[in-house]
Design a protein around this motif. Sequence first.
Motif, short mmCIF file in Angstrom:
data_model
loop_
_atom_site.label_atom_id
_atom_site.label_comp_id
_atom_site.label_asym_id
_atom_site.label_seq_id
_atom_site.Cartn_x
_atom_site.Cartn_y
_atom_site.Cartn_z
N GLY B 56 0.92 -1.25 -0.05
CA GLY B 56 0.12 0.00 0.13
C GLY B 56 0.84 1.26 0.05
O GLY B 56 2.04 1.30 0.26
N HIS B 57 0.14 2.47 -0.55
CA HIS B 57 0.85 3.70 -0.63
C HIS B 57 0.00 4.70 -0.74
O HIS B 57 -0.86 4.85 -1.70
CB HIS B 57 1.47 3.82 -1.98
CG HIS B 57 2.35 5.08 -2.20
ND1 HIS B 57 3.52 5.34 -1.63
CD2 HIS B 57 2.11 5.84 -3.21
CE1 HIS B 57 3.91 6.51 -1.96
NE2 HIS B 57 2.98 6.99 -2.86
N GLU B 58 -0.19 5.45 0.45
CA GLU B 58 -1.49 6.09 0.65
C GLU B 58 -2.65 5.48 0.57
O GLU B 58 -3.01 4.31 1.02
CB GLU B 58 -1.40 7.38 -0.13
CG GLU B 58 -0.01 8.21 0.05
CD GLU B 58 0.18 9.54 -0.92
OE1 GLU B 58 1.04 10.28 -0.80
OE2 GLU B 58 -0.55 9.50 -1.99
N LYS B 59 -3.34 5.96 -0.57
CA LYS B 59 -4.55 5.29 -0.70
C LYS B 59 -4.73 4.48 -2.14
O LYS B 59 -5.63 4.13 -2.66
CB LYS B 59 -6.03 6.16 -0.76
CG LYS B 59 -6.36 6.71 0.33
CD LYS B 59 -7.45 7.86 0.33
CE LYS B 59 -7.84 8.54 1.70
NZ LYS B 59 -8.81 9.41 1.56
N ILE B 60 -3.53 4.05 -2.25
CA ILE B 60 -3.22 3.32 -3.44
C ILE B 60 -2.59 2.05 -3.04
O ILE B 60 -1.58 1.91 -2.29
CB ILE B 60 -2.26 4.04 -4.30
CG1 ILE B 60 -3.02 5.28 -4.91
CG2 ILE B 60 -1.98 3.12 -5.72
CD1 ILE B 60 -2.00 6.04 -5.61
N SER B 61 -3.22 0.84 -3.29
CA SER B 61 -2.53 -0.57 -3.23
C SER B 61 -2.45 -1.12 -4.19
O SER B 61 -2.95 -1.05 -5.31
CB SER B 61 -3.44 -1.22 -1.87
OG SER B 61 -4.58 -1.45 -2.40
N ALA B 62 -2.04 -2.53 -4.06
CA ALA B 62 -1.59 -3.41 -5.28
C ALA B 62 -1.49 -4.69 -4.76
O ALA B 62 -0.98 -4.91 -3.74
CB ALA B 62 -0.47 -3.00 -6.11
N SER B 63 -1.80 -5.80 -5.73
CA SER B 63 -1.88 -7.04 -5.41
C SER B 63 -0.95 -7.78 -6.53
O SER B 63 -0.94 -7.19 -7.72
CB SER B 63 -2.99 -7.79 -5.37
OG SER B 63 -3.73 -7.53 -6.44
N PHE B 64 -0.41 -8.82 -6.31
CA PHE B 64 0.44 -9.57 -7.17
C PHE B 64 0.13 -11.09 -6.95
O PHE B 64 0.32 -11.78 -6.17
CB PHE B 64 1.79 -9.33 -7.11
CG PHE B 64 2.75 -10.06 -8.03
CD1 PHE B 64 4.23 -10.60 -7.53
CD2 PHE B 64 2.39 -10.53 -9.17
CE1 PHE B 64 4.86 -11.10 -8.57
CE2 PHE B 64 3.15 -11.24 -9.89
CZ PHE B 64 4.49 -11.66 -9.76
N ASN B 65 -0.65 -11.69 -8.27
CA ASN B 65 -1.09 -13.07 -8.18
C ASN B 65 0.02 -13.77 -9.03
O ASN B 65 0.07 -13.65 -10.25
CB ASN B 65 -2.27 -13.23 -8.73
CG ASN B 65 -2.67 -14.83 -8.70
OD1 ASN B 65 -2.27 -15.71 -8.93
ND2 ASN B 65 -4.08 -14.97 -8.24
N GLU B 66 0.97 -14.46 -8.53
CA GLU B 66 2.30 -15.05 -9.19
C GLU B 66 1.78 -16.18 -10.09
O GLU B 66 2.15 -16.27 -11.15
CB GLU B 66 3.27 -15.67 -7.87
CG GLU B 66 4.18 -16.29 -8.47
CD GLU B 66 5.12 -16.89 -7.72
OE1 GLU B 66 4.91 -16.80 -6.30
OE2 GLU B 66 5.95 -17.65 -7.87
N LYS B 67 0.66 -16.73 -9.74
CA LYS B 67 0.23 -18.15 -10.47
C LYS B 67 -0.43 -17.59 -11.65
O LYS B 67 -0.25 -18.23 -12.81
CB LYS B 67 -0.54 -18.95 -9.70
CG LYS B 67 0.02 -19.84 -8.33
CD LYS B 67 -1.08 -20.59 -7.73
CE LYS B 67 -0.15 -21.48 -6.74
NZ LYS B 67 -1.06 -22.11 -5.77
#
Lengths: 114, 113
Positions: B56-67
Amino acid sequence: NAGVTQTPKFQVLKTGQSMTLQCAQDMNHEYMSWYRQDPGMGLRLIHYSVGAGITDQGEVPNGYNVSRSTTEDFPLRLLSAAPSQTSVYFCASRPRGDRTYEQYFGPGTRLTVT
Amino acid sequence: QQPVQSPQAVILREGEDAVINCSSSKALYSVHWYRQKHGEAPVFLMILLKGGEQKGHEKISASFNEKKQQSSLYLTASQLSYSGTYFCGTEINYGGATNKLIFGTGTLLAVQP
């Protein structure tokens, strides 16, 4: 620290002319890269380097040469400019380590080939 | 090798949420996210390493689905300052970090009052 610096900021070339885009960084980063940015194409990797004396081709290397004689400098040479090389060029650097690190971009060089 | 981003463009009102997706055909070591304002250089937002982590970064977040070799960037309660073009950059998994960071074509985000 000045970070990543690029010169010139703007350049106009005639078809067939050659020139060198300069890039320097003062952060002692081993990794350096050159990208070109065209509308709708995103950032495309031209050449990259993992350290002094080591360079490799990216996605769009044709028409460009690079060399890396020092850690600080990574110049990009256009051998014979063509209108298709009209673009904004970004140089970038980042540290080398046991994991991946963020990339720092220079301010860019806007090149027009007529 | 260039990752595919979607959507290509999105227009929001202040306070609305958005999701930007990044997909690769190769197994990935990491995904980077950058934002670029018009006429400026790209600026780093965050890095995600293989392992499915979310950052997360302030109100920005991210996800990473490796599969699935996919990453998503989540912008929550958008602000005018979020306007710009968002790029994902991917490093293919050769067993560790490399310097071959390949970027997608970008997603133009416009936040309106």
